[in-house]
Design a protein around this motif. Structure first.
Motif, short mmCIF file in Angstrom:
data_model
loop_
_atom_site.label_atom_id
_atom_site.label_comp_id
_atom_site.label_asym_id
_atom_site.label_seq_id
_atom_site.Cartn_x
_atom_site.Cartn_y
_atom_site.Cartn_z
N GLU A 149 46.69 32.90 10.26
CA GLU A 149 46.25 33.45 8.97
C GLU A 149 45.99 32.30 7.98
OE1 GLU A 149 45.48 36.46 8.19
OE2 GLU A 149 46.18 37.48 10.00
N PRO A 150 44.99 32.46 7.12
CA PRO A 150 44.67 31.39 6.17
C PRO A 150 45.83 31.00 5.26
CG PRO A 150 42.97 33.09 6.15
CD PRO A 150 44.08 33.60 7.01
N ASP A 151 46.72 31.95 4.98
CA ASP A 151 47.85 31.65 4.10
C ASP A 151 49.12 31.28 4.86
OD1 ASP A 151 48.32 34.15 5.13
OD2 ASP A 151 49.03 35.02 3.23
N ALA A 152 49.01 31.08 6.17
CA ALA A 152 50.19 30.70 6.97
C ALA A 152 50.71 29.35 6.50
CB ALA A 152 49.83 30.65 8.45
N ASP A 153 51.99 29.26 6.24
CA ASP A 153 52.62 28.03 5.77
C ASP A 153 53.08 27.22 6.99
OD1 ASP A 153 54.28 26.05 4.71
OD2 ASP A 153 55.04 27.35 3.12
N ALA A 154 52.23 26.28 7.40
CA ALA A 154 52.50 25.49 8.61
C ALA A 154 53.83 24.74 8.52
CB ALA A 154 51.35 24.52 8.87
N GLN A 155 54.13 24.21 7.35
CA GLN A 155 55.37 23.44 7.18
C GLN A 155 56.61 24.32 7.35
OE1 GLN A 155 55.11 20.11 6.75
NE2 GLN A 155 57.31 19.85 6.85
N MET A 156 56.61 25.48 6.72
CA MET A 156 57.78 26.36 6.83
C MET A 156 57.91 26.95 8.24
SD MET A 156 59.22 25.79 4.09
CE MET A 156 60.68 26.66 4.48
N LEU A 157 56.77 27.28 8.86
CA LEU A 157 56.82 27.74 10.24
C LEU A 157 57.40 26.65 11.15
CD1 LEU A 157 53.38 29.56 10.49
CD2 LEU A 157 55.64 30.65 10.67
N VAL A 182 62.61 30.80 25.29
CA VAL A 182 61.91 29.88 24.36
C VAL A 182 60.64 30.57 23.84
CG1 VAL A 182 60.77 27.64 24.13
CG2 VAL A 182 62.86 27.84 25.52
N SER A 183 59.87 31.15 24.73
CA SER A 183 58.63 31.83 24.31
C SER A 183 58.93 33.01 23.39
CB SER A 183 57.86 32.32 25.53
OG SER A 183 57.39 31.22 26.28
N ARG A 184 59.98 33.74 23.68
CA ARG A 184 60.35 34.89 22.85
C ARG A 184 60.73 34.44 21.44
NH1 ARG A 184 64.64 36.95 25.45
NH2 ARG A 184 66.12 36.82 23.77
N MET A 185 61.48 33.35 21.34
CA MET A 185 61.86 32.82 20.03
C MET A 185 60.63 32.39 19.26
SD MET A 185 62.12 29.65 18.34
CE MET A 185 62.26 28.45 19.65
N ILE A 186 59.72 31.66 19.92
CA ILE A 186 58.50 31.18 19.26
C ILE A 186 57.65 32.36 18.80
CG2 ILE A 186 56.33 29.93 19.61
CD1 ILE A 186 57.98 28.09 21.54
N ALA A 187 57.50 33.35 19.66
CA ALA A 187 56.70 34.52 19.30
C ALA A 187 57.29 35.24 18.09
CB ALA A 187 56.60 35.47 20.50
N ALA A 188 58.63 35.32 18.03
CA ALA A 188 59.27 36.00 16.90
C ALA A 188 58.95 35.29 15.58
CB ALA A 188 60.78 36.06 17.11
N VAL A 189 58.83 33.97 15.63
CA VAL A 189 58.53 33.20 14.42
C VAL A 189 57.05 33.22 14.10
CG1 VAL A 189 58.58 30.86 13.42
CG2 VAL A 189 60.55 31.70 14.73
N ILE A 190 56.22 33.05 15.12
CA ILE A 190 54.79 32.83 14.93
C ILE A 190 53.95 34.11 14.82
CG2 ILE A 190 52.73 31.94 16.16
CD1 ILE A 190 54.30 29.79 14.80
N THR A 191 54.33 35.16 15.51
CA THR A 191 53.47 36.35 15.60
C THR A 191 53.00 36.87 14.23
OG1 THR A 191 54.36 36.95 17.75
CG2 THR A 191 53.35 38.71 16.47
N PRO A 192 53.84 36.93 13.21
CA PRO A 192 53.34 37.43 11.92
C PRO A 192 52.22 36.57 11.33
CG PRO A 192 55.73 37.48 11.96
CD PRO A 192 55.30 36.72 13.18
#
Length: 195
Positions: A149-157, A182-192
């Protein structure tokens, strides 16, 4: 201890010995005597190449941080290919399956070592700061490519991913976490943030 044996790269030989001790026995077991014994060299070898043991450890950490540049380049090149979760899972697994978790423990364990590195890292934990920067850079590329997403905060992610990865891998000293975890954790953070 053997003497008169020529070593091609004494620093790397000693660094590899220190890493084996860290992984096998933990930060408390890491001493100059343990390193030279593990390396199969006389104790004086370490002190001929480094001012003192904390200097040796600081150089070990700096060397391993410098080694992240190859992994960072590969992660950058993966932007726009595969999936964001897969790209991050491969990188974070490689980083945290390495000696990184043990080096972080070492920095926490040794006050003098932290003090030496503080000049270069006034905030944060060395190595973790560099991995956060690597992941934030990659996520910024993915955002520019329209995959976040254009407003995704790369630093906080990136901060969230690295903190979560460290906790996930630190809890598995003898057996690394499953790739699916590992993939499940990443998906939980990144998917939104995914488009």
């Amino acid at each position: 201890m053997p003497t008169g044996v020529a070593l091609r790269d004494v620093r790397e030989h000693l660094f590899a010995a220190a890493e084996r001790i860290l992984i096998r026995d933990g930060a408390a077991a890491l001493t100059s005597r343990a390193v030279t014994t593990e390396a199969g060299v006389a104790k004086g070898v370490l002190h001929r190449h480094f001012a003192d043991f904390d200097g040796f450890l600081a150089d070990l950490i700096r060397d391993r941080i410098a080694g992240l540049s190859v992994r960072a380049a590969a992660l950058r090149e993966s932007a726009g290919t595969g999936t964001v979760v897969e790209n991050l899972a491969g990188t974070l697994t490689a980083v945290f399956n390495s000696v990184a978790v043990s080096l972080i423990s070492l920095m926490i364990f040794r006050d003098d070592l932290r003090a030496r590195l503080r000049a270069e890292y006034p905030a944060g934990v060395p190595l973790l700061v560099d991995v956060v920067a690597m992941v934030a850079d990659y996520l910024s590329l993915e955002r520019a490519a329209g995959r976040l997403e254009p407003d995704a905060d790369a630093q906080m992610l990136a901060h969230t991913l690295i903190g979560s990865s460290h906790l996930l891998f630190a809890g598995h000293r003898d057996t690394p976490p499953a790739g699916s975890d590992v993939s499940r954790m990443i998906a939980a953070v990144i998917t939104p943030a995914l488009r």
